[in-house]
Design a protein around this motif. Sequence first.
Motif, PDB file in Angstrom:
ATOM      1  N   ILE A 244       0.827  -1.218   0.000  1.00  0.00           N
ATOM      2  CA  ILE A 244       0.000   0.000   0.000  1.00  0.00           C
ATOM      3  C   ILE A 244       0.855   1.259   0.000  1.00  0.00           C
ATOM      4  O   ILE A 244       0.590   2.205  -0.747  1.00  0.00           O
ATOM      5  CB  ILE A 244      -0.982  -0.006   1.194  1.00  0.00           C
ATOM      6  N   THR A 245       1.906   1.275   0.821  1.00  0.00           N
ATOM      7  CA  THR A 245       2.779   2.456   0.896  1.00  0.00           C
ATOM      8  C   THR A 245       3.428   2.748  -0.449  1.00  0.00           C
ATOM      9  O   THR A 245       3.424   3.896  -0.912  1.00  0.00           O
ATOM     10  CB  THR A 245       3.865   2.274   1.979  1.00  0.00           C
ATOM     11  N   VAL A 246       3.986   1.730  -1.082  1.00  0.00           N
ATOM     12  CA  VAL A 246       4.651   1.925  -2.384  1.00  0.00           C
ATOM     13  C   VAL A 246       3.647   2.461  -3.405  1.00  0.00           C
ATOM     14  O   VAL A 246       3.938   3.410  -4.142  1.00  0.00           O
ATOM     15  CB  VAL A 246       5.302   0.617  -2.882  1.00  0.00           C
ATOM     16  N   ALA A 247       2.438   1.893  -3.437  1.00  0.00           N
ATOM     17  CA  ALA A 247       1.425   2.332  -4.400  1.00  0.00           C
ATOM     18  C   ALA A 247       1.021   3.787  -4.166  1.00  0.00           C
ATOM     19  O   ALA A 247       0.980   4.589  -5.103  1.00  0.00           O
ATOM     20  CB  ALA A 247       0.195   1.431  -4.311  1.00  0.00           C
ATOM     21  N   VAL A 248       0.760   4.152  -2.906  1.00  0.00           N
ATOM     22  CA  VAL A 248       0.295   5.507  -2.593  1.00  0.00           C
ATOM     23  C   VAL A 248       1.398   6.536  -2.816  1.00  0.00           C
ATOM     24  O   VAL A 248       1.186   7.562  -3.464  1.00  0.00           O
ATOM     25  CB  VAL A 248      -0.249   5.590  -1.145  1.00  0.00           C
ATOM     26  N   VAL A 249       2.598   6.269  -2.280  1.00  0.00           N
ATOM     27  CA  VAL A 249       3.696   7.240  -2.404  1.00  0.00           C
ATOM     28  C   VAL A 249       4.091   7.426  -3.870  1.00  0.00           C
ATOM     29  O   VAL A 249       4.324   8.553  -4.317  1.00  0.00           O
ATOM     30  CB  VAL A 249       4.910   6.822  -1.534  1.00  0.00           C
ATOM     31  N   THR A 250       4.125   6.351  -4.631  1.00  0.00           N
ATOM     32  CA  THR A 250       4.452   6.448  -6.064  1.00  0.00           C
ATOM     33  C   THR A 250       3.416   7.295  -6.779  1.00  0.00           C
ATOM     34  O   THR A 250       3.763   8.168  -7.587  1.00  0.00           O
ATOM     35  CB  THR A 250       4.532   5.037  -6.694  1.00  0.00           C
ATOM     36  N   ALA A 251       2.136   7.057  -6.499  1.00  0.00           N
ATOM     37  CA  ALA A 251       1.062   7.833  -7.142  1.00  0.00           C
ATOM     38  C   ALA A 251       1.143   9.315  -6.786  1.00  0.00           C
ATOM     39  O   ALA A 251       1.032  10.179  -7.658  1.00  0.00           O
ATOM     40  CB  ALA A 251      -0.305   7.268  -6.747  1.00  0.00           C
TER      41      ALA A 251
END
Length: 195
Positions: free
Chosen positions: A181-188
């Motif tokens: 979740i962190t990787v997806a949100v921060v990347t977005a």
Amino acid sequence: MERGLRTARFNTRQMAIVGMLSAISIVLGVTGLGFIPIPPVKATIMHIPVIIGAILEGPVVGCMVGLIFGIFSIIQSITAPTPVSFVFLNPIVSVLPRVLIALTSYYTYKAIKTNFKVFNMSVAAAIGSLTNTCGVLGMIYLIYLGPYANTLHLSISAAKKGIATVALMNGIPEAIISTIITVAVVTAVNKIRHK
């Protein structure tokens, strides 16, 4: 004057992010959406906003989100008590580990200097998640092992094994979910910022 205005705007944005991420954490807790059933356990994702805040905006924002998450844990222990809620009335159990999530996430992210940002974020998120698991359970073990065992009608030995089992059974799935979740949100968010 212009510099002061820029600083005020930056602080306002940070406060807005603290408010938004804290609200997400609280909604996850109140609605039960913050718990994902992975039989035989329920993994929590309530600490993920703390990790995201720390990676995106730095340790101060992350710590503030963690502080609010910790205070919410105390309030929840009072308003919706369980047999072991008494341990969460102590800020050393409920607040300190949640503030430390931000520090371990942020400084891990800054310390890893690879060119693979996804890897950097993944390690930081996993460390932040494990800080929550080990911090809360570690404090229960150190401060409340006897009362915790008595409340659950367990021997000290069984309580120790129970805490260790929860750490493994919850800690690993939570670290994996936190990372995804962190990787997806921060990347977005970073993509939107760089547009």
